[in-house]
Design an enzyme around this catalytic site. Structure first.
Site, PDB file in Angstrom:
ATOM      1  N   ASN A  95       1.282  -1.424   0.829  1.00 38.70           N
ATOM      2  CA  ASN A  95       2.221  -0.423   0.329  1.00 38.70           C
ATOM      3  C   ASN A  95       1.900   0.990   0.780  1.00 38.70           C
ATOM      4  O   ASN A  95       2.690   1.897   0.565  1.00 38.70           O
ATOM      5  CB  ASN A  95       2.335  -0.502  -1.198  1.00 38.70           C
ATOM      6  CG  ASN A  95       3.143  -1.720  -1.605  1.00 38.70           C
ATOM      7  OD1 ASN A  95       3.804  -2.336  -0.772  1.00 38.70           O
ATOM      8  ND2 ASN A  95       3.097  -2.078  -2.883  1.00 38.70           N
TER       9      ASN A  95
ATOM     10  N   ARG B 208      12.585  -3.702   1.733  1.00 36.75           N
ATOM     11  CA  ARG B 208      13.256  -2.563   1.096  1.00 36.75           C
ATOM     12  C   ARG B 208      12.702  -1.207   1.516  1.00 36.75           C
ATOM     13  O   ARG B 208      13.440  -0.247   1.650  1.00 36.75           O
ATOM     14  CB  ARG B 208      13.080  -2.659  -0.417  1.00 36.75           C
ATOM     15  CG  ARG B 208      13.730  -3.802  -1.081  1.00 36.75           C
ATOM     16  CD  ARG B 208      13.443  -3.733  -2.557  1.00 36.75           C
ATOM     17  NE  ARG B 208      13.851  -2.442  -3.086  1.00 36.75           N
ATOM     18  CZ  ARG B 208      15.086  -2.135  -3.431  1.00 36.75           C
ATOM     19  NH1 ARG B 208      16.019  -3.028  -3.350  1.00 36.75           N
ATOM     20  NH2 ARG B 208      15.375  -0.941  -3.884  1.00 36.75           N
TER      21      ARG B 208
ATOM     22  N   CYS C  41      16.946  -6.669  -5.782  1.00 39.41           N
ATOM     23  CA  CYS C  41      15.987  -7.710  -5.409  1.00 39.41           C
ATOM     24  C   CYS C  41      15.617  -8.486  -6.662  1.00 39.41           C
ATOM     25  O   CYS C  41      16.075  -8.172  -7.754  1.00 39.41           O
ATOM     26  CB  CYS C  41      14.790  -7.144  -4.670  1.00 39.41           C
ATOM     27  SG  CYS C  41      13.414  -6.691  -5.669  1.00 39.41           S
TER      28      CYS C  41
ATOM     29  N   PRO D 298      17.594   0.609  -7.866  1.00 43.05           N
ATOM     30  CA  PRO D 298      18.467   1.578  -7.200  1.00 43.05           C
ATOM     31  C   PRO D 298      17.668   2.599  -6.397  1.00 43.05           C
ATOM     32  O   PRO D 298      16.440   2.695  -6.535  1.00 43.05           O
ATOM     33  CB  PRO D 298      19.191   2.260  -8.363  1.00 43.05           C
ATOM     34  CG  PRO D 298      18.386   1.969  -9.570  1.00 43.05           C
ATOM     35  CD  PRO D 298      17.573   0.743  -9.317  1.00 43.05           C
ATOM     36  N   VAL D 299      18.365   3.358  -5.561  1.00 44.54           N
ATOM     37  CA  VAL D 299      17.687   4.397  -4.766  1.00 44.54           C
ATOM     38  C   VAL D 299      18.288   5.774  -5.070  1.00 44.54           C
ATOM     39  O   VAL D 299      18.236   6.685  -4.253  1.00 44.54           O
ATOM     40  CB  VAL D 299      17.757   4.100  -3.238  1.00 44.54           C
ATOM     41  CG1 VAL D 299      16.822   2.966  -2.879  1.00 44.54           C
ATOM     42  CG2 VAL D 299      19.185   3.798  -2.792  1.00 44.54           C
ATOM     43  N   ASP D 300      18.861   5.904  -6.271  1.00 45.92           N
ATOM     44  CA  ASP D 300      19.509   7.166  -6.636  1.00 45.92           C
ATOM     45  C   ASP D 300      18.543   8.357  -6.590  1.00 45.92           C
ATOM     46  O   ASP D 300      18.905   9.449  -6.154  1.00 45.92           O
ATOM     47  CB  ASP D 300      20.164   7.039  -8.025  1.00 45.92           C
ATOM     48  CG  ASP D 300      19.202   6.530  -9.093  1.00 45.92           C
ATOM     49  OD1 ASP D 300      18.344   5.689  -8.758  1.00 45.92           O
ATOM     50  OD2 ASP D 300      19.282   6.973 -10.250  1.00 45.92           O
TER      51      ASP D 300
ATOM     52  N   ILE E 236       7.914  -1.508 -15.881  1.00 51.19           N
ATOM     53  CA  ILE E 236       8.387  -0.880 -14.634  1.00 51.19           C
ATOM     54  C   ILE E 236       9.655  -1.569 -14.107  1.00 51.19           C
ATOM     55  O   ILE E 236      10.614  -0.901 -13.744  1.00 51.19           O
ATOM     56  CB  ILE E 236       7.284  -0.907 -13.536  1.00 51.19           C
ATOM     57  CG1 ILE E 236       5.971  -0.305 -14.069  1.00 51.19           C
ATOM     58  CG2 ILE E 236       7.755  -0.182 -12.277  1.00 51.19           C
ATOM     59  CD1 ILE E 236       5.994   1.179 -14.365  1.00 51.19           C
TER      60      ILE E 236
ATOM     61  N   ARG F  34       4.144 -11.919   3.279  1.00 51.08           N
ATOM     62  CA  ARG F  34       4.596 -10.527   3.338  1.00 51.08           C
ATOM     63  C   ARG F  34       3.484  -9.581   2.912  1.00 51.08           C
ATOM     64  O   ARG F  34       3.465  -8.425   3.357  1.00 51.08           O
ATOM     65  CB  ARG F  34       5.794 -10.336   2.404  1.00 51.08           C
ATOM     66  CG  ARG F  34       7.003 -11.112   2.849  1.00 51.08           C
ATOM     67  CD  ARG F  34       8.176 -10.711   2.057  1.00 51.08           C
ATOM     68  NE  ARG F  34       8.207  -9.255   1.987  1.00 51.08           N
ATOM     69  CZ  ARG F  34       8.940  -8.562   1.143  1.00 51.08           C
ATOM     70  NH1 ARG F  34       9.707  -9.185   0.304  1.00 51.08           N
ATOM     71  NH2 ARG F  34       8.921  -7.258   1.153  1.00 51.08           N
TER      72      ARG F  34
HETATM   73  C1  EPZ Z   1       6.638   0.507  -5.163  1.00 49.06           C
HETATM   74  O1  EPZ Z   1       8.008   0.175  -5.280  1.00 49.06           O
HETATM   75  C2  EPZ Z   1       5.943  -0.701  -4.607  1.00 49.06           C
HETATM   76  N1  EPZ Z   1       6.518  -1.042  -3.313  1.00 49.06           N
HETATM   77  C3  EPZ Z   1       6.088  -1.878  -5.554  1.00 49.06           C
HETATM   78  O2  EPZ Z   1       5.357  -2.977  -5.041  1.00 49.06           O
HETATM   79  C4  EPZ Z   1       5.500  -1.473  -6.906  1.00 49.06           C
HETATM   80  O3  EPZ Z   1       5.710  -2.522  -7.827  1.00 49.06           O
HETATM   81  C5  EPZ Z   1       6.184  -0.204  -7.415  1.00 49.06           C
HETATM   82  O4  EPZ Z   1       6.072   0.846  -6.420  1.00 49.06           O
HETATM   83  C6  EPZ Z   1       5.607   0.314  -8.713  1.00 49.06           C
HETATM   84  O5  EPZ Z   1       4.246   0.571  -8.536  1.00 49.06           O
HETATM   85  C7  EPZ Z   1       6.151  -0.400  -2.230  1.00 49.06           C
HETATM   86  O6  EPZ Z   1       5.341   0.508  -2.261  1.00 49.06           O
HETATM   87  C8  EPZ Z   1       6.748  -0.863  -0.962  1.00 49.06           C
HETATM   88  P1  EPZ Z   1       9.389   2.749  -7.935  1.00 49.06           P
HETATM   89  P2  EPZ Z   1       9.098   1.286  -5.518  1.00 49.06           P
HETATM   90  O7  EPZ Z   1      10.355   3.584  -7.186  1.00 49.06           O
HETATM   91  O8  EPZ Z   1       8.674   2.527  -4.822  1.00 49.06           O
HETATM   92  C9  EPZ Z   1      13.352   2.560 -10.655  1.00 49.06           C
HETATM   93  C10 EPZ Z   1       5.057  -5.162  -4.195  1.00 49.06           C
HETATM   94  O9  EPZ Z   1       5.016  -6.285  -4.750  1.00 49.06           O
HETATM   95  N2  EPZ Z   1      13.992   3.419  -9.639  1.00 49.06           N
HETATM   96  O10 EPZ Z   1       8.154   3.390  -8.470  1.00 49.06           O
HETATM   97  O11 EPZ Z   1      10.404   0.699  -5.168  1.00 49.06           O
HETATM   98  C11 EPZ Z   1      13.007   1.185 -10.122  1.00 49.06           C
HETATM   99  O12 EPZ Z   1      14.111   0.315 -10.168  1.00 49.06           O
HETATM  100  C12 EPZ Z   1       6.102  -4.151  -4.607  1.00 49.06           C
HETATM  101  O13 EPZ Z   1       4.294  -4.816  -3.308  1.00 49.06           O
HETATM  102  C13 EPZ Z   1      15.263   3.928  -9.889  1.00 49.06           C
HETATM  103  O14 EPZ Z   1      15.889   3.650 -10.928  1.00 49.06           O
HETATM  104  O15 EPZ Z   1       8.982   1.467  -7.081  1.00 49.06           O
HETATM  105  C14 EPZ Z   1      11.866   0.792 -11.043  1.00 49.06           C
HETATM  106  O16 EPZ Z   1      12.380   0.281 -12.235  1.00 49.06           O
HETATM  107  C15 EPZ Z   1       7.091  -4.685  -5.570  1.00 49.06           C
HETATM  108  N3  EPZ Z   1      15.846   4.747  -8.954  1.00 49.06           N
HETATM  109  C16 EPZ Z   1      11.148   2.100 -11.306  1.00 49.06           C
HETATM  110  O17 EPZ Z   1      12.102   3.124 -10.978  1.00 49.06           O
HETATM  111  C17 EPZ Z   1      15.211   5.091  -7.788  1.00 49.06           C
HETATM  112  O18 EPZ Z   1      15.791   5.828  -6.964  1.00 49.06           O
HETATM  113  C18 EPZ Z   1       9.896   2.351 -10.485  1.00 49.06           C
HETATM  114  O19 EPZ Z   1      10.161   2.048  -9.128  1.00 49.06           O
HETATM  115  C19 EPZ Z   1      13.910   4.577  -7.565  1.00 49.06           C
HETATM  116  C20 EPZ Z   1      13.326   3.757  -8.495  1.00 49.06           C
END
Ligand code: EPZ
Length: 431
Positions: free
Chosen positions: A23, A96, A120, A126-128, A332, A402
């Site tokens: 990551n 992603r 997923c 989301p990516v908002d 999370i 992966r």
């Molecule tokens: C990273 O995902 C990691 N992936 C994840 O690891 C990890 O579980 C996660 O961080 C939490 O530590 C990578 O680094 C590639 P977030 P990320 O944005 O960045 C919500 C693995 O198994 N959210 O911190 O996508 C989201 O849906 C993976 O290696 C929004 O609502 O996680 C989640 O509920 C799985 N809007 C929460 O925030 C947004 O624009 C935290 O997600 C962005 C996120």
């Protein structure tokens, strides 16, 4: 599709060297788009995810050179010119985090068209927050037919961005974009994960000015251009945590090296509370269990330095054989208990209700055929298989590939009875 077969019951004895963090590696690879000079990454894990991203970066104009150096795997990424600012759905959906090419493409070329990643299996994801951050930095964003069309004809400008909640990906994406924006950017309520610090370190070696990474407030002073650099990828704390749990599950004594105990302290405290021995060393940690049954302990996942969501499935596997009831709360991702019904196929007693799972420890697990829908869930089934009676066969191994480098080899070197059963080439998709 390959499968992994595990015959349970062997205690583990030996050493497992931990690889560079998936990551972190994938964000560092993306940073290479920000400069026309080569970015030299060492301690690189060789994984399906780094391969997927390499393919995308090559399409965008990068030359990706993978080598075996004296200190392990290295990748040199060199993008003298961006030849395309288009990241198609087929490539972004496979991984992603490829979405994070969006900001660097805008920063370097003033425009980009990048597919939205979609949902997923662990949540809607989301990516908002990413898009909001890029807009705040001056990008014009339009969404059409599953794509983000972004433009910054007058360049990007530093700004204050306060995240409504902590997001690792959005923090990284904002950093990757703001380093080339004009003026100062302040990120508030930023993620503090070690991978954020690693990205900031690498960007600073490339000439960026990023301060405060690892705290909730990150200040970035934009620079006109970045240069090449050499950087070693931080150790994979999730891989380390996974093998720590595997050792506690199987029993024996396993030394994890090339890693840092402080990065998985929240997990180590829970392993100790459950009754296994933990010795923190200069280059990692030793986990010992002499055969006594573990006790059930509760966990709540959280942002760093809390208990990592990426270790929740593994810990649930550990708790299936512990004495008593363990309550596991996932804070999370809303749908990250897909491994529970598969663990139940091995005999585990788990009730899931919303974001909470109750695991009542059983006397034994029995091997069965199982499969999982994401990377960490798959490895939790391998961990359960290490202690189950008879043979466990885990399907959909492409999930494991992966994010876990040479898993069978690393566990096998400690005496685990784990083998890969080769199958037809199968789909490699999802988160
Ligand atoms: C990273 O995902 C990691 N992936 C994840 O690891 C990890 O579980 C996660 O961080 C939490 O530590 C990578 O680094 C590639 P977030 P990320 O944005 O960045 C919500 C693995 O198994 N959210 O911190 O996508 C989201 O849906 C993976 O290696 C929004 O609502 O996680 C989640 O509920 C799985 N809007 C929460 O925030 C947004 O624009 C935290 O997600 C962005 C996120």
């Amino acid at each position: 599709m390959d499968r992994i077969a595990i015959v349970g019951g062997a205690r583990l004895h030996g050493e497992i060297p931990i690889s560079g963090a998936k990551n972190s590696a994938i964000k560092l690879m993306t940073a290479s788009l920000l400069t026309e000079e080569p970015l030299h990454l060492t301690n690189m894990p060789r994984l399906a995810d780094t391969r997927f991203l390499g393919t995308l970066l090559t399409r965008l104009g990068a030359i990706v050179d993978e080598r075996e150096g004296p200190a392990g795997s290295e990748t040199i990424l060199h993008t003298p010119e961006i030849v395309s600012s288009f990241a198609p759905y087929d490539l972004v959906r496979q991984m992603r985090a490829s979405f994070n090419v969006l900001g660097p493409l805008i920063a370097r070329t003033g425009q980009a068209k990048v597919s939205l990643p979609g949902g997923c299996t662990i949540g809607a994801r989301p990516v908002d927050l990413h898009l909001k951050a890029l807009e705040t930095l001056g990008a014009q964003i339009d969404l059409h037919e599953g794509y983000v069309y972004a433009q910054a004809p007058r360049g990007l400008k530093g700004a204050e961005i306060e995240f409504p909640f902590v997001s690792v990906g959005a923090t990284e994406h904002a950093m990757l974009t703001a380093v080339l924006a004009k003026g100062e950017t302040v990120l508030k309520n930023a993620a503090c994960e070690p991978e954020i610090v690693d990205l900031a370190d690498c960007l600073n070696k490339m000439g960026a000015r990023v301060e405060g990474a690892g705290t909730p407030v990150i200040r970035i002073t934009g620079v006109a251009r970045l240069s090449g650099a050499k950087h070693a990828v931080i150790t994979d704390r999730i891989e380390a945590g996974t093998y720590a749990v595997a050792a506690a599950m199987a029993g024996g004594e396993v030394r994890l090296t090339n890693t840092r105990a402080d990065l998985i302290e929240a997990l180590l405290l829970k392993i100790e509370e459950a009754g296994a021995g933990v010795e923190r060393t200069n280059d990692g940690v030793i986990i010992r269990r002499n055969g006594a049954r573990l006790k059930a302990v509760d966990i709540d996942t959280g942002v760093y330095p809390g208990f990592a969501t990426d270790l929740q499935a593994q810990f649930m596997a550990l708790m299936t054989l512990a004495e008593g009831e363990s309550v596991i709360r996932e804070h999370i991702f809303e749908n990250r208990f897909m491994h529970a019904p598969e663990l139940a196929r091995l005999g585990a007693d788990i009730t899931v209700s919303g974001g909470e799972a109750r695991v009542r420890g059983v006397e034994y697990l029995e091997g069965a055929q199982v499969m999982a829908t994401d990377l960490r869930a798959s490895v939790s089934l391998v961990i359960a298989g290490l202690a189950a009676r008879g043979e466990t066969v885990v399907g959909r191994v492409y999930h494991l590939d992966r994010g876990f480098e040479r898993l069978e080899e690393k566990l096998g070197a400690c005496g685990a009875n784990v083998r890969r059963i080769k199958g037809d080439a199968g789909p490699e998709t999802e988160d």
